[in-house]
Motif scaffolding. Sequence first.
Motif, PDB file in Angstrom:
ATOM      1  N   VAL A   1       0.795  -1.101   0.094  1.00 44.37           N
ATOM      2  CA  VAL A   1      -0.040   0.121  -0.033  1.00 44.37           C
ATOM      3  C   VAL A   1       0.657   1.352   0.035  1.00 44.37           C
ATOM      4  CG1 VAL A   1      -1.795   1.355   1.183  1.00 44.37           C
ATOM      5  CG2 VAL A   1      -1.879  -1.093   1.158  1.00 44.37           C
ATOM      6  N   THR A   2       0.950   2.265  -0.998  1.00 46.09           N
ATOM      7  CA  THR A   2       1.669   3.298  -1.207  1.00 46.09           C
ATOM      8  C   THR A   2       0.899   4.538  -0.497  1.00 46.09           C
ATOM      9  OG1 THR A   2       1.072   3.634  -3.415  1.00 46.09           O
ATOM     10  CG2 THR A   2       2.844   2.213  -2.941  1.00 46.09           C
ATOM     11  N   LYS A   3      -0.519   4.553  -0.717  1.00 51.10           N
ATOM     12  CA  LYS A   3      -1.167   5.675  -0.303  1.00 51.10           C
ATOM     13  C   LYS A   3      -2.369   5.110   0.480  1.00 51.10           C
ATOM     14  CE  LYS A   3      -3.014  10.075  -1.681  1.00 51.10           C
ATOM     15  NZ  LYS A   3      -2.210  10.893  -0.547  1.00 51.10           N
ATOM     16  N   ILE A   4      -2.879   5.994   1.389  1.00 44.59           N
ATOM     17  CA  ILE A   4      -4.131   5.879   2.326  1.00 44.59           C
ATOM     18  C   ILE A   4      -5.030   6.962   2.063  1.00 44.59           C
ATOM     19  CG2 ILE A   4      -5.270   5.149   4.295  1.00 44.59           C
ATOM     20  CD1 ILE A   4      -2.955   3.490   5.233  1.00 44.59           C
ATOM     21  N   ASP A   5      -5.956   7.114   1.329  1.00 48.58           N
ATOM     22  CA  ASP A   5      -6.754   8.360   1.266  1.00 48.58           C
ATOM     23  C   ASP A   5      -7.791   8.282   2.618  1.00 48.58           C
ATOM     24  OD1 ASP A   5      -5.766   9.521  -1.008  1.00 48.58           O
ATOM     25  OD2 ASP A   5      -6.771   7.977  -2.147  1.00 48.58           O
TER      26      ASP A   5
ATOM     27  N   ALA B   1       1.731   2.459   7.689  1.00 49.06           N
ATOM     28  CA  ALA B   1       0.271   3.055   7.480  1.00 49.06           C
ATOM     29  C   ALA B   1       0.270   4.689   7.471  1.00 49.06           C
ATOM     30  CB  ALA B   1      -0.644   2.303   8.220  1.00 49.06           C
ATOM     31  N   LEU B   2       1.112   5.090   8.617  1.00 49.91           N
ATOM     32  CA  LEU B   2       1.214   6.337   8.952  1.00 49.91           C
ATOM     33  C   LEU B   2       1.734   6.938   7.754  1.00 49.91           C
ATOM     34  CD1 LEU B   2       2.551   6.411  12.610  1.00 49.91           C
ATOM     35  CD2 LEU B   2       0.082   7.286  11.614  1.00 49.91           C
ATOM     36  N   LYS B   3       2.833   6.650   7.196  1.00 53.64           N
ATOM     37  CA  LYS B   3       3.590   7.213   6.059  1.00 53.64           C
ATOM     38  C   LYS B   3       2.574   7.166   4.553  1.00 53.64           C
ATOM     39  CE  LYS B   3       7.469   6.458   2.774  1.00 53.64           C
ATOM     40  NZ  LYS B   3       8.932   5.643   2.839  1.00 53.64           N
TER      41      LYS B   3
ATOM     42  N   VAL C   1       0.874  -5.178   9.729  1.00 55.95           N
ATOM     43  CA  VAL C   1       2.563  -5.006   9.685  1.00 55.95           C
ATOM     44  C   VAL C   1       2.756  -3.767  10.403  1.00 55.95           C
ATOM     45  CG1 VAL C   1       2.191  -6.191   7.428  1.00 55.95           C
ATOM     46  CG2 VAL C   1       2.052  -3.731   7.323  1.00 55.95           C
ATOM     47  N   PRO C   2       3.812  -3.417  10.585  1.00 50.58           N
ATOM     48  CA  PRO C   2       4.364  -2.416  11.429  1.00 50.58           C
ATOM     49  C   PRO C   2       3.439  -1.041  10.979  1.00 50.58           C
ATOM     50  CG  PRO C   2       6.228  -3.211  10.888  1.00 50.58           C
ATOM     51  CD  PRO C   2       5.068  -3.945   9.966  1.00 50.58           C
TER      52      PRO C   2
END
Length: 455
Positions: free
Chosen positions: A255-259, A290-292, A285-286
């Motif tokens: 996952v590269t982006k969470i909108d 997800a924050l990133k 996972v860490p």
Amino acid sequence: MSSYVVVGAGICGLTAAILLAKRFDKVILVEQAPHCGGLLQTVTDDAGHSYDQGTHIPETTGIKEIDDILFCEQHSQKWQSIDKLRTGNYFAGSWDLNTQTIDARKLPLELYHHGLGEFMDCTDIPKDLDIEAYLTKSLGSTFYQELALPVIRKLYGQDVDPSTLTAKTGVNYFGAGRIIASNQRLTALLKQDAVFDAKLGFHHQAEYESQLRQKGGELPEFYYPTTGQRVQFWTDSLLQKAKELGVEVLTSTSVTKIDHANGKIHGLKLSNDRVIDCGFLFWSVPPVFALKAAELEIKKANVSFRTAHLLHYTFDTQLLNTQSHYIWNWDPAIPFFRATLYQNLSADPLFQVTLEYLSGAQDHHKYGLEEGMKDLLKMGLISPETKLVSSLEQKIDNTFPLPTFEFAQATQNNYDALNNTLDNIVISGRFSGQCWLQGDVLRKAYHDINALIIE
């Protein structure tokens, strides 16, 4: 239609995907590695002999739905039931096949008597947060220095400062927090007191089982695959079940982006440029990743990871220990900390053992297959006549971080940042910082997913 997305396809992620697929129509499982299962894999040497990478003996959780998922084939020939997990330990040049707990009576007599006096004077449960202070006030200075500190050094490194490590993480799991200090009768009397019960181990597994039953607890059941796949069978069977329930499995993908907006996740962008409408995200996972992806603030920390080294052996004759499933090695003179004895786990005719030891980036000590063989002989696990059939040496980087206060605080802050910002996310797995043991992780995942339905 929005998807229910699981990120991370270890045992926790696979189980979560199956639980979600039984409740919702569209579930997607995303795994960065090219295969599912995380560290729980099977490896094969040049002779075709298989061993576990990430040695675990699967056990029941006490939750029927999860256990039916994990061991759906338990009544077939694919699972072998293990009536009880048998562990032992090696310390001060001798064996104890009844418990994994270090026996202080193996120390030189004068040192033991001095330590015992200190131990008996420690009559309060410490409130200290670091391993060094906690164990010194629990066990006494002598037993801390002679028994617990060598275990800490073996696991976390010779140069680590124990005062920087949290007492909350791994003290009892790895055997540093409990000892045997007297005979069986006196131990039973002392364990009636809460302070001594917290720092004394049982002499025999049966004593622990008896106490657990008296407190109304249930003993888990253990299983081990009978197939040549070994523990790989477990992960493969869970993956197959997930696919049969319609879970879409995406490996070599991240996952590269969470909108998100107004506290809700509404979409994900993947490394293959695919965009997914997301109504719920199960993150195993860490949390920092997800924050990133969500472009939220990350609490950074200096983290040192331990590297696992696995030495796998197949021999021509039976190992001399025909009882134990695991052996914990607390002898500071011998680097590995645990041995798995496959011959006692399954009906497989091969005589195999895996040794595990840990190192860090600054460790220069080389402990390889030849040294491991010498220690197996020295410890009496193999005889001088035993011949090596085949072997394999593995190195796995970044298996787990040092449990420093800095790391623990950053982990908690990152967990809170995600949990408090996004409503439709569950942060699970060991890296969440909420629980460590696999059974606890799976039980938490089950309750978190069921809470979705109530909401």
